[in-house]
Design a protein around this motif. Structure first.
Motif, PDB file in Angstrom:
ATOM      1  N   TYR A 208       0.854  -1.197   0.000  1.00 43.81           N
ATOM      2  CA  TYR A 208       0.000   0.000   0.000  1.00 43.81           C
ATOM      3  C   TYR A 208       0.887   1.245   0.000  1.00 43.81           C
ATOM      4  N   PRO A 209       0.515   2.284  -0.725  1.00 45.00           N
ATOM      5  CA  PRO A 209       1.345   3.496  -0.784  1.00 45.00           C
ATOM      6  C   PRO A 209       1.274   4.299   0.522  1.00 45.00           C
ATOM      7  N   ASN A 210       2.432   4.433   1.204  1.00 40.18           N
ATOM      8  CA  ASN A 210       2.451   5.270   2.409  1.00 40.18           C
ATOM      9  C   ASN A 210       2.274   6.735   2.008  1.00 40.18           C
ATOM     10  N   MET A 211       2.232   7.612   2.996  1.00 41.68           N
ATOM     11  CA  MET A 211       1.929   9.015   2.675  1.00 41.68           C
ATOM     12  C   MET A 211       2.998   9.653   1.806  1.00 41.68           C
ATOM     13  N   THR A 212       4.248   9.281   2.042  1.00 42.47           N
ATOM     14  CA  THR A 212       5.338   9.804   1.205  1.00 42.47           C
ATOM     15  C   THR A 212       5.078   9.472  -0.264  1.00 42.47           C
ATOM     16  N   THR A 213       4.694   8.228  -0.513  1.00 42.40           N
ATOM     17  CA  THR A 213       4.424   7.798  -1.886  1.00 42.40           C
ATOM     18  C   THR A 213       3.203   8.518  -2.458  1.00 42.40           C
ATOM     19  N   GLN A 214       2.199   8.753  -1.618  1.00 39.10           N
ATOM     20  CA  GLN A 214       1.016   9.490  -2.086  1.00 39.10           C
ATOM     21  C   GLN A 214       1.405  10.903  -2.532  1.00 39.10           C
ATOM     22  N   ILE A 215       2.323  11.525  -1.782  1.00 42.63           N
ATOM     23  CA  ILE A 215       2.781  12.871  -2.160  1.00 42.63           C
ATOM     24  C   ILE A 215       3.634  12.792  -3.436  1.00 42.63           C
ATOM     25  N   ASP A 216       4.411  11.710  -3.561  1.00 44.07           N
ATOM     26  CA  ASP A 216       5.163  11.489  -4.810  1.00 44.07           C
ATOM     27  C   ASP A 216       4.215  11.484  -6.016  1.00 44.07           C
ATOM     28  N   PHE A 217       3.030  10.868  -5.847  1.00 41.94           N
ATOM     29  CA  PHE A 217       2.075  10.817  -6.963  1.00 41.94           C
ATOM     30  C   PHE A 217       1.689  12.234  -7.398  1.00 41.94           C
ATOM     31  N   LEU A 218       1.463  13.119  -6.421  1.00 40.66           N
ATOM     32  CA  LEU A 218       1.121  14.502  -6.776  1.00 40.66           C
ATOM     33  C   LEU A 218       2.312  15.180  -7.441  1.00 40.66           C
ATOM     34  N   GLN A 219       3.503  14.947  -6.889  1.00 34.87           N
ATOM     35  CA  GLN A 219       4.685  15.590  -7.474  1.00 34.87           C
ATOM     36  C   GLN A 219       4.893  15.138  -8.918  1.00 34.87           C
ATOM     37  N   GLN A 220       4.628  13.856  -9.160  1.00 38.79           N
ATOM     38  CA  GLN A 220       4.749  13.338 -10.523  1.00 38.79           C
ATOM     39  C   GLN A 220       3.790  14.066 -11.473  1.00 38.79           C
ATOM     40  N   LEU A 221       2.560  14.301 -11.010  1.00 38.93           N
ATOM     41  CA  LEU A 221       1.571  14.991 -11.849  1.00 38.93           C
ATOM     42  C   LEU A 221       1.984  16.441 -12.103  1.00 38.93           C
ATOM     43  N   ILE A 222       2.666  17.042 -11.107  1.00 40.75           N
ATOM     44  CA  ILE A 222       3.178  18.402 -11.304  1.00 40.75           C
ATOM     45  C   ILE A 222       4.319  18.365 -12.317  1.00 40.75           C
ATOM     46  N   ASN A 223       5.200  17.391 -12.147  1.00 37.62           N
ATOM     47  CA  ASN A 223       6.315  17.251 -13.106  1.00 37.62           C
ATOM     48  C   ASN A 223       5.788  17.038 -14.523  1.00 37.62           C
TER      49      ASN A 223
ATOM     50  N   VAL B 189       0.383  18.197 -15.326  1.00 34.68           N
ATOM     51  CA  VAL B 189      -1.061  18.022 -15.160  1.00 34.68           C
ATOM     52  C   VAL B 189      -1.602  19.155 -14.291  1.00 34.68           C
ATOM     53  N   TYR B 190      -0.809  19.555 -13.292  1.00 36.28           N
ATOM     54  CA  TYR B 190      -1.143  20.707 -12.456  1.00 36.28           C
ATOM     55  C   TYR B 190      -0.028  21.744 -12.566  1.00 36.28           C
ATOM     56  N   THR B 191      -0.455  23.007 -12.657  1.00 32.37           N
ATOM     57  CA  THR B 191       0.515  24.096 -12.769  1.00 32.37           C
ATOM     58  C   THR B 191       0.727  24.749 -11.404  1.00 32.37           C
ATOM     59  N   LYS B 192       1.726  25.612 -11.327  1.00 32.05           N
ATOM     60  CA  LYS B 192       1.975  26.386 -10.099  1.00 32.05           C
ATOM     61  C   LYS B 192       0.741  27.164  -9.694  1.00 32.05           C
ATOM     62  N   ARG B 193       0.056  27.722 -10.697  1.00 32.52           N
ATOM     63  CA  ARG B 193      -1.135  28.524 -10.408  1.00 32.52           C
ATOM     64  C   ARG B 193      -2.242  27.644  -9.839  1.00 32.52           C
ATOM     65  N   ASP B 194      -2.376  26.441 -10.386  1.00 36.92           N
ATOM     66  CA  ASP B 194      -3.352  25.494  -9.833  1.00 36.92           C
ATOM     67  C   ASP B 194      -3.087  25.270  -8.343  1.00 36.92           C
ATOM     68  N   LEU B 195      -1.825  25.078  -8.016  1.00 35.68           N
ATOM     69  CA  LEU B 195      -1.491  24.725  -6.638  1.00 35.68           C
ATOM     70  C   LEU B 195      -1.740  25.882  -5.696  1.00 35.68           C
ATOM     71  N   LYS B 196      -1.505  27.081  -6.185  1.00 34.39           N
ATOM     72  CA  LYS B 196      -1.735  28.276  -5.364  1.00 34.39           C
ATOM     73  C   LYS B 196      -3.185  28.420  -4.967  1.00 34.39           C
ATOM     74  N   THR B 197      -4.063  27.880  -5.770  1.00 39.75           N
ATOM     75  CA  THR B 197      -5.490  27.967  -5.469  1.00 39.75           C
ATOM     76  C   THR B 197      -6.009  26.622  -4.974  1.00 39.75           C
ATOM     77  N   SER B 198      -5.131  25.893  -4.311  1.00 36.37           N
ATOM     78  CA  SER B 198      -5.496  24.553  -3.871  1.00 36.37           C
ATOM     79  C   SER B 198      -5.437  24.423  -2.359  1.00 36.37           C
ATOM     80  N   LEU B 199      -6.138  23.432  -1.889  1.00 33.01           N
ATOM     81  CA  LEU B 199      -6.171  23.127  -0.480  1.00 33.01           C
ATOM     82  C   LEU B 199      -5.909  21.634  -0.319  1.00 33.01           C
ATOM     83  N   ALA B 200      -5.243  21.295   0.761  1.00 33.03           N
ATOM     84  CA  ALA B 200      -4.949  19.886   0.997  1.00 33.03           C
ATOM     85  C   ALA B 200      -5.536  19.441   2.332  1.00 33.03           C
TER      86      ALA B 200
END
Ligand SMILES: *[C@@H]1O[C@H](CO)[C@@H](O)[C@H](O)[C@H]1NC(C)=O
Ligand SMILES: *[C@@H]1O[C@H](CO)[C@@H](O)[C@H](O)[C@H]1NC(C)=O
Ligand SMILES: *[C@@H]1O[C@H](CO)[C@@H](O)[C@H](O)[C@H]1NC(C)=O
Ligand SMILES: *[C@@H]1O[C@H](CO)[C@@H](O)[C@H](O)[C@H]1NC(C)=O
Ligand SMILES: *[C@@H]1O[C@H](CO)[C@@H](O)[C@H](O)[C@H]1NC(C)=O
Length: 348
Positions: free
Chosen positions: A124-139, A142-153
């Motif tokens: 199962y993906p631990n939290m570090t891996t879950q964050i890696d998934f988001l980082q991969q999508l940023i790389n 799929v998501y831009t810097k502007r998207d993230l600025k208007t985002s909540l976690a």
């Protein structure tokens, strides 16, 4: 997640490590805000598809969406209520990002039932891996810097690390040091999400694990395990310090705690008046295995069910040995403690 009813801390499969990425920039329409969710079964809406996951077995999902579909409840879970509070659509599970590409603009849910900040159930993906998934999508843009600025976690870390510690026969004397290591790793994760550009990050406090049905079963769902609840208090104290320090170090008020603990305590404490639903015995779960060897949704080799189901899931706070019902989550969200902490979601 579901297997170890006996482990007290197991309840938290859903670690509420959801991270909301809430939008905060003025003038943006709601459609431009994104919610990113990290953590465990309290937040998972369908990422865990391991065949044994109870969330895909009847009677999970009977209230919503009407059949088992990956939520660890009879219906909606915390992620759905948070998205609803924000006036957003529930972010889809990460695993459906290709099939439901049109929904990716509302954010994604990376939470995976059974996980913790550390490895609780490989693979199962631990939290570090879950964050890696988001980082991969940023790389992958799929998501831009502007998207993230208007985002909540929203980050849900609800106790699987502790269930695993107990299952691995960690010593009682070592528990405080282990709690400290969990909060340190959680803090690393929160800082990393912020570093990716998310402007608002909500982390759930740990619920009173000693009151989960898995831990109150020995008293026929009458009494919470106060030893466990004392350990929970230590976790929550350290988490509050950590969040305070994060805001100080980042010179921001990006980080805040969603008061899951206060909300659970209010609802479970019958003597306290509160708005929203009340329950006859809030410690009694709706769906119970016929013996310790069975859990909600279990069937034997002949397909005979090995659990009992209450007549109306709306009348119970807990669904199974670890997780609230939809009505239970609704009660949590209607407590003043929770509403006050939710208000911090709005950008200022
Ligand atoms: C999370 O999982 C990854 C991949 O298995 C592993 O390399 C890493 O050490 C784990 N992180 C923690 C904090 O346990
Ligand atoms: C994303 O890109 C950064 C910077 O180039 C790199 O350090 C990181 O390993 C990449 N992460 C993933 C998950 O692709
Ligand atoms: C747990 O650890 C204790 C002390 O190290 C040991 O005596 C006991 O047998 C262990 N129990 C199990 C189930 O491994
Ligand atoms: C952050 O902590 C430092 C050192 O403890 C303190 O001097 C400072 O006032 C704090 N800043 C804020 C914004 O709280
Ligand atoms: C329940 O509420 C009563 C009255 O406010 C309070 O005295 C008591 O400590 C509470 N118990 C728990 C377990 O929170």
């Amino acid at each position: 997640m579901v297997a170890q009813n006996s482990a007290v801390f197991f309840l938290f499969l859903f670690c509420f490590l959801f991270i909301f990425a809430f939008s905060g920039v003025e003038g943006l329409g709601k459609g431009e805000q994104k919610l990113f969710v990290f953590g465990d079964s309290y937040a998972d809406t369908g990422n865990n598809r391991i065949a044994l996951a109870s969330s895909w077995k009847f009677p999970y999902g009977i209230t919503f969406p009407g059949k088992p579909a990956g939520r660890f409840s009879d219906g909606r879970v915390s992620t759905d209520f948070i998205a609803g509070y924000l006036g957003m659509k529930t972010p889809i599970p990460y695993r459906w990002r290709k099939q439901l590409a049109g929904r990716v603009k509302y954010g994604l849910n990376f939470a995976y039932g059974g996980t913790g900040v550390f490895d609780t159930r490989a693979p199962y993906p631990n939290m570090t891996t879950q964050i890696d998934f988001l980082q991969q999508l940023i790389n992958d843009s799929v998501y831009t810097k502007r998207d993230l600025k208007t985002s909540l976690a929203y980050v849900s870390a609800s106790g699987n690390d502790y269930a695993n510690y107990i299952a691995m026969n960690g010593s009682t004397a070592g528990f405080p040091a282990f709690i400290s290591s969990v909060v340190i790793q959680l803090t690393v994760n929160l800082r990393r999400i912020h570093g990716l550009g998310v402007k608002k990050i909500a982390v759930g406090s740990l619920p009173p694990l000693g009151c989960l049905p898995a831990n109150t079963a020995p008293s026929s769902f009458q009494r919470c395990d106060q030893t466990q609840n004392a350990l929970v208090n230590l976790h929550n104290q350290l988490l509050l310090q950590a969040v305070t320090n994060l805001n100080n170090q980042t010179n921001s008020n990006s980080f805040f705690i969603l008061d899951i603990h206060g909300a659970f305590s209010t609802v479970l404490n019958q003597t306290q008046a509160h708005q929203g639903p009340t329950f006859e015995n809030p410690l009694q779960p709706c769906c119970v295995g016929v013996s310790a060897a069975f859990s909600c949704g279990s069937v034997d080799e002949n397909g005979e069910k090995k659990y009992t189901l209450c007549s109306n899931p709306k009348s119970n706070f807990f669904w199974d040995s670890l997780h609230p019902t939809q009505e239970g989550w609704r009660a949590v969200f209607s407590t003043p403690a929770f509403q006050n902490s939710l208000n911090q979601l709005w950008l200022n």
